[in-house]
Design a protein around this motif. Structure first.
Motif, PDB file in Angstrom:
ATOM      1  N   GLY A 239       0.900  -1.089   0.170  1.00 29.49           N
ATOM      2  CA  GLY A 239       0.051  -0.006   0.187  1.00 29.49           C
ATOM      3  C   GLY A 239       1.266   0.696  -0.181  1.00 29.49           C
ATOM      4  N   GLY A 240       2.331   1.462   0.511  1.00 25.01           N
ATOM      5  CA  GLY A 240       3.059   2.314   0.727  1.00 25.01           C
ATOM      6  C   GLY A 240       3.704   2.361  -0.588  1.00 25.01           C
ATOM      7  N   SER A 241       3.663   1.457  -1.310  1.00 21.41           N
ATOM      8  CA  SER A 241       4.025   2.288  -2.608  1.00 21.41           C
ATOM      9  C   SER A 241       3.671   3.045  -3.454  1.00 21.41           C
ATOM     10  CB  SER A 241       4.517   0.559  -3.759  1.00 21.41           C
ATOM     11  OG  SER A 241       2.983   0.546  -3.860  1.00 21.41           O
ATOM     12  N   PHE A 242       2.300   2.947  -3.431  1.00 24.04           N
ATOM     13  CA  PHE A 242       1.985   3.992  -3.966  1.00 24.04           C
ATOM     14  C   PHE A 242       2.043   5.595  -3.522  1.00 24.04           C
ATOM     15  CE2 PHE A 242      -1.019   0.315  -4.576  1.00 24.04           C
ATOM     16  CZ  PHE A 242      -1.167  -0.048  -5.734  1.00 24.04           C
ATOM     17  N   LEU A 243       2.031   5.459  -2.512  1.00 29.79           N
ATOM     18  CA  LEU A 243       2.492   6.775  -1.476  1.00 29.79           C
ATOM     19  C   LEU A 243       4.253   7.674  -1.604  1.00 29.79           C
ATOM     20  CD1 LEU A 243       2.349   9.173   0.375  1.00 29.79           C
ATOM     21  CD2 LEU A 243       3.355   7.566   2.132  1.00 29.79           C
ATOM     22  N   LEU A 244       4.827   6.292  -1.916  1.00 27.50           N
ATOM     23  CA  LEU A 244       5.762   6.617  -2.728  1.00 27.50           C
ATOM     24  C   LEU A 244       5.770   6.843  -4.302  1.00 27.50           C
ATOM     25  CD1 LEU A 244       7.861   3.522  -1.172  1.00 27.50           C
ATOM     26  CD2 LEU A 244       7.765   5.797   0.102  1.00 27.50           C
ATOM     27  N   MET A 245       5.844   6.515  -4.643  1.00 27.37           N
ATOM     28  CA  MET A 245       5.003   6.986  -6.321  1.00 27.37           C
ATOM     29  C   MET A 245       4.728   7.910  -6.352  1.00 27.37           C
ATOM     30  SD  MET A 245       4.339   3.435  -8.572  1.00 27.37           S
ATOM     31  CE  MET A 245       3.235   2.490  -7.516  1.00 27.37           C
ATOM     32  N   ARG A 246       3.652   8.549  -5.947  1.00 27.07           N
ATOM     33  CA  ARG A 246       3.333   9.900  -5.517  1.00 27.07           C
ATOM     34  C   ARG A 246       4.361  11.307  -5.464  1.00 27.07           C
ATOM     35  NH1 ARG A 246      -0.584  13.142  -8.067  1.00 27.07           N
ATOM     36  NH2 ARG A 246      -1.456  14.547  -6.627  1.00 27.07           N
ATOM     37  N   VAL A 247       5.047  10.593  -4.323  1.00 30.41           N
ATOM     38  CA  VAL A 247       6.462  11.425  -4.177  1.00 30.41           C
ATOM     39  C   VAL A 247       7.107  12.028  -4.999  1.00 30.41           C
ATOM     40  CG1 VAL A 247       7.863  12.165  -2.071  1.00 30.41           C
ATOM     41  CG2 VAL A 247       5.158  10.966  -1.266  1.00 30.41           C
ATOM     42  N   ALA A 248       7.518  10.290  -5.400  1.00 33.06           N
ATOM     43  CA  ALA A 248       8.902  11.123  -6.345  1.00 33.06           C
ATOM     44  C   ALA A 248       8.311  10.577  -8.040  1.00 33.06           C
ATOM     45  CB  ALA A 248       9.901   9.147  -6.073  1.00 33.06           C
TER      46      ALA A 248
ATOM     47  N   LEU B 205      17.106  17.014  -7.803  1.00 28.35           N
ATOM     48  CA  LEU B 205      15.976  16.125  -6.977  1.00 28.35           C
ATOM     49  C   LEU B 205      16.843  16.082  -5.127  1.00 28.35           C
ATOM     50  CD1 LEU B 205      15.793  13.339  -9.007  1.00 28.35           C
ATOM     51  CD2 LEU B 205      14.277  15.218  -9.015  1.00 28.35           C
ATOM     52  N   THR B 206      15.297  16.590  -4.592  1.00 29.13           N
ATOM     53  CA  THR B 206      15.546  16.451  -3.026  1.00 29.13           C
ATOM     54  C   THR B 206      15.868  14.833  -2.490  1.00 29.13           C
ATOM     55  OG1 THR B 206      12.918  16.229  -2.606  1.00 29.13           O
ATOM     56  CG2 THR B 206      14.036  18.098  -2.898  1.00 29.13           C
ATOM     57  N   VAL B 207      16.208  14.707  -1.524  1.00 27.43           N
ATOM     58  CA  VAL B 207      16.884  14.362  -0.417  1.00 27.43           C
ATOM     59  C   VAL B 207      15.598  12.876  -0.425  1.00 27.43           C
ATOM     60  CG1 VAL B 207      17.762  12.571   1.645  1.00 27.43           C
ATOM     61  CG2 VAL B 207      18.252  14.686   0.376  1.00 27.43           C
ATOM     62  N   THR B 208      14.120  13.261  -0.332  1.00 24.73           N
ATOM     63  CA  THR B 208      13.132  13.003   0.630  1.00 24.73           C
ATOM     64  C   THR B 208      12.979  12.116  -1.013  1.00 24.73           C
ATOM     65  OG1 THR B 208      12.266  14.523   1.724  1.00 24.73           O
ATOM     66  CG2 THR B 208      10.186  13.072   0.402  1.00 24.73           C
ATOM     67  N   VAL B 209      12.471  12.730  -2.517  1.00 22.36           N
ATOM     68  CA  VAL B 209      12.414  11.956  -3.698  1.00 22.36           C
ATOM     69  C   VAL B 209      13.289  11.010  -3.542  1.00 22.36           C
ATOM     70  CG1 VAL B 209      12.585  12.564  -5.668  1.00 22.36           C
ATOM     71  CG2 VAL B 209      11.309  13.946  -4.511  1.00 22.36           C
ATOM     72  N   TRP B 210      14.602  11.153  -3.542  1.00 24.47           N
ATOM     73  CA  TRP B 210      15.483  10.020  -3.583  1.00 24.47           C
ATOM     74  C   TRP B 210      15.432   8.910  -2.576  1.00 24.47           C
ATOM     75  CZ3 TRP B 210      18.827   8.540  -7.522  1.00 24.47           C
ATOM     76  CH2 TRP B 210      19.373   9.296  -8.485  1.00 24.47           C
ATOM     77  N   ALA B 211      14.517   9.299  -1.106  1.00 26.15           N
ATOM     78  CA  ALA B 211      14.501   8.361  -0.588  1.00 26.15           C
ATOM     79  C   ALA B 211      13.291   7.374  -0.774  1.00 26.15           C
ATOM     80  CB  ALA B 211      14.643   8.745   0.893  1.00 26.15           C
TER      81      ALA B 211
ATOM     82  N   LEU C 274      11.388   2.806  -2.205  1.00 24.84           N
ATOM     83  CA  LEU C 274      10.466   1.581  -3.693  1.00 24.84           C
ATOM     84  C   LEU C 274      11.001   0.647  -4.041  1.00 24.84           C
ATOM     85  CD1 LEU C 274       7.372   2.002  -5.180  1.00 24.84           C
ATOM     86  CD2 LEU C 274       8.872   2.649  -7.087  1.00 24.84           C
ATOM     87  N   GLY C 275      12.221   1.148  -4.592  1.00 27.26           N
ATOM     88  CA  GLY C 275      12.586  -0.275  -4.701  1.00 27.26           C
ATOM     89  C   GLY C 275      13.618  -1.466  -4.206  1.00 27.26           C
ATOM     90  N   VAL C 276      13.645  -1.127  -3.020  1.00 31.19           N
ATOM     91  CA  VAL C 276      14.242  -2.053  -2.183  1.00 31.19           C
ATOM     92  C   VAL C 276      13.277  -2.726  -1.036  1.00 31.19           C
ATOM     93  CG1 VAL C 276      15.861  -2.071  -0.125  1.00 31.19           C
ATOM     94  CG2 VAL C 276      16.759  -1.243  -1.526  1.00 31.19           C
ATOM     95  N   LEU C 277      12.582  -1.578  -0.785  1.00 29.69           N
ATOM     96  CA  LEU C 277      11.853  -1.893  -0.042  1.00 29.69           C
ATOM     97  C   LEU C 277       9.537  -2.905  -0.533  1.00 29.69           C
ATOM     98  CD1 LEU C 277      11.084  -3.098   3.403  1.00 29.69           C
ATOM     99  CD2 LEU C 277       9.077  -0.606   3.368  1.00 29.69           C
ATOM    100  N   CYS C 278       9.212  -2.271  -1.359  1.00 24.74           N
ATOM    101  CA  CYS C 278       7.899  -2.062  -1.837  1.00 24.74           C
ATOM    102  C   CYS C 278       8.518  -3.484  -3.239  1.00 24.74           C
ATOM    103  CB  CYS C 278       7.699  -1.012  -2.603  1.00 24.74           C
ATOM    104  SG  CYS C 278       7.180  -0.088  -0.973  1.00 24.74           S
ATOM    105  N   THR C 279       9.653  -3.102  -3.613  1.00 26.92           N
ATOM    106  CA  THR C 279       9.709  -4.665  -5.142  1.00 26.92           C
ATOM    107  C   THR C 279      10.412  -5.532  -4.565  1.00 26.92           C
ATOM    108  OG1 THR C 279       9.824  -2.166  -6.398  1.00 26.92           O
ATOM    109  CG2 THR C 279      10.372  -4.451  -7.261  1.00 26.92           C
ATOM    110  N   GLY C 280      12.109  -5.322  -4.084  1.00 24.75           N
ATOM    111  CA  GLY C 280      12.468  -6.551  -3.813  1.00 24.75           C
ATOM    112  C   GLY C 280      12.300  -6.725  -2.251  1.00 24.75           C
ATOM    113  N   ILE C 281      12.129  -6.280  -1.308  1.00 22.88           N
ATOM    114  CA  ILE C 281      11.706  -7.178  -0.399  1.00 22.88           C
ATOM    115  C   ILE C 281      10.105  -7.579   0.262  1.00 22.88           C
ATOM    116  CG2 ILE C 281      11.827  -6.848   2.365  1.00 22.88           C
ATOM    117  CD1 ILE C 281      14.236  -4.690   2.228  1.00 22.88           C
ATOM    118  N   ALA C 282       9.747  -6.935  -0.701  1.00 22.81           N
ATOM    119  CA  ALA C 282       8.352  -7.412  -0.741  1.00 22.81           C
ATOM    120  C   ALA C 282       8.356  -8.870  -1.096  1.00 22.81           C
ATOM    121  CB  ALA C 282       7.117  -6.355  -0.958  1.00 22.81           C
ATOM    122  N   TYR C 283       8.917  -8.639  -2.240  1.00 22.57           N
ATOM    123  CA  TYR C 283       8.707 -10.372  -3.442  1.00 22.57           C
ATOM    124  C   TYR C 283       8.909 -10.968  -2.563  1.00 22.57           C
ATOM    125  CZ  TYR C 283       7.811 -11.911  -7.837  1.00 22.57           C
ATOM    126  OH  TYR C 283       6.843 -12.591  -8.776  1.00 22.57           O
ATOM    127  N   ALA C 284      10.357 -11.157  -1.925  1.00 21.67           N
ATOM    128  CA  ALA C 284      10.324 -11.912  -0.828  1.00 21.67           C
ATOM    129  C   ALA C 284      10.107 -12.723  -0.485  1.00 21.67           C
ATOM    130  CB  ALA C 284      11.911 -12.110  -0.650  1.00 21.67           C
TER     131      ALA C 284
END
Length: 299
Positions: A26-35, A210-216, A221-231
């Motif tokens: 669910g948080g992935s949509f928030l992160l995409m909305r920010v970045a 780009l700001t630190v918030t956008v990079w973070a 999104l890649g590490v947590l919401c894609t890689g770790i979540a998939y595992a």
């Protein structure tokens, strides 16, 4: 510890993990909305694919011999399973509230039923038929009703198309890559998609700092919401089975809308509530007693 106590503890742990997975996706949509508005879809998705692939790379390496000779199929399915839907979701969240994409993502389960019928001859039946109609009506509501005064029709269509890609890709994996380790397939398709998309990402790379918030947000999104979540997903599939794991489908839009409301202050409109009820009701109707043909999908 007695067997019954141990069983209760395992059950509570599994439920907590299921809720956590719903929170992450669910948080992935928030992160995409920010970045997404700052990065643009191509650069953001490239970062997501690359970091997600890095997390799953050990599983890909372990299964490299079994994947040999399948890379042409992995590239094709990777486009449908990762690159295209990720781009559509990134574009949608850049122009419309995150809750729209979170709700549309639930259509994946309904599209999986449709493509299973087309590709494997699985009967839809009356119950699933009503579920599909309910889901379609929910999408029509999202397309036709402004949300908080913002026209979201194109974003809703893009997110729904992304869900259709997930439904198709799951059935393609079942047909062409059955028997291979699913978590390694996830890492391989992410890697293939990152390679294919890299020229477009470089071409469309943002020129402004780009700001630190956008990079973070992009890296998370890649590490947590894609890689770790998939595992994490496949751990749940092993411990509680596909049928119970599929209930995360109901949690993702709830957390997607909740995160956007809590963090970004995005309004939860009547149109979103109506669409969500119709789509999630359709998903509930489409579930059969048999395990679903594909695993749940993130955004």
């Amino acid at each position: 510890m007695s067997e019954s106590t141990h069983s209760v503890a395992d059950e509570l742990k599994a439920m907590a993990e299921l809720v956590l997975l719903g929170m992450i996706w669910g948080g992935s949509f928030l992160l995409m909305r920010v970045a997404a508005p700052e990065f643009g879809p191509f650069a953001l998705v490239e970062i997501r694919l690359a970091f997600g692939a890095l997390v799953l790379l050990p599983f890909v390496y372990r299964a490299r011999k079994r994947l040999a000779g399948r890379w042409h199929v992995l590239f094709g399915i990777g486009l449908i399973n990762s690159a295209v839907p990720f781009l559509l979701f990134a574009w949608a969240t850049a122009i419309a509230p995150a809750g729209i994409s979170a709700i549309a993502n639930s259509m994946t389960a309904l599209f999986a039923v449709v493509f299973a019928g087309l590709m494997f001859g699985e009967k839809i039946g009356i119950r699933r038929g009503f579920g599909l109609i309910s889901g379609i009506v929910g999408v029509i509501v999202m397309v036709g009703m402004p949300m908080a005064g913002v026209p979201v029709g194109w974003a809703a269509l893009a997110a729904t198309t992304a869900a259709a890609c997930y439904g198709l890709a799951g059935n393609l994996v079942k047909r062409h890559l059955a028997g291979l380790p699913p978590i390694a397939l996830g890492g391989a398709t992410l890697s293939c998609s990152a390679i294919v998309l890299s020229p477009l990402a470089i071409w469309h790379w943002p020129g402004q700092p780009l700001t630190v918030t956008v990079w973070a947000s992009a890296i998370t999104l890649g590490v947590l919401c894609t890689g770790i979540a998939y595992a994490f997903l496949f751990r749940l599939l092993e411990t509680i089975g596909p049928s119970r794991t599929a209930t995360v489908t109901y949690l993702v839009p709830l957390f997607g809308v909740a995160w956007a409301w809590l963090v970004l202050g995005e309004a939860v409109t009547p149109g979103m509530m109506i669409a969500g009820i119709l789509i999630l009701g359709g998903v509930a109707l489409s579930q059969s007693r048999r395990p679903p043909p594909v695993v749940p999908r993130q955004a």
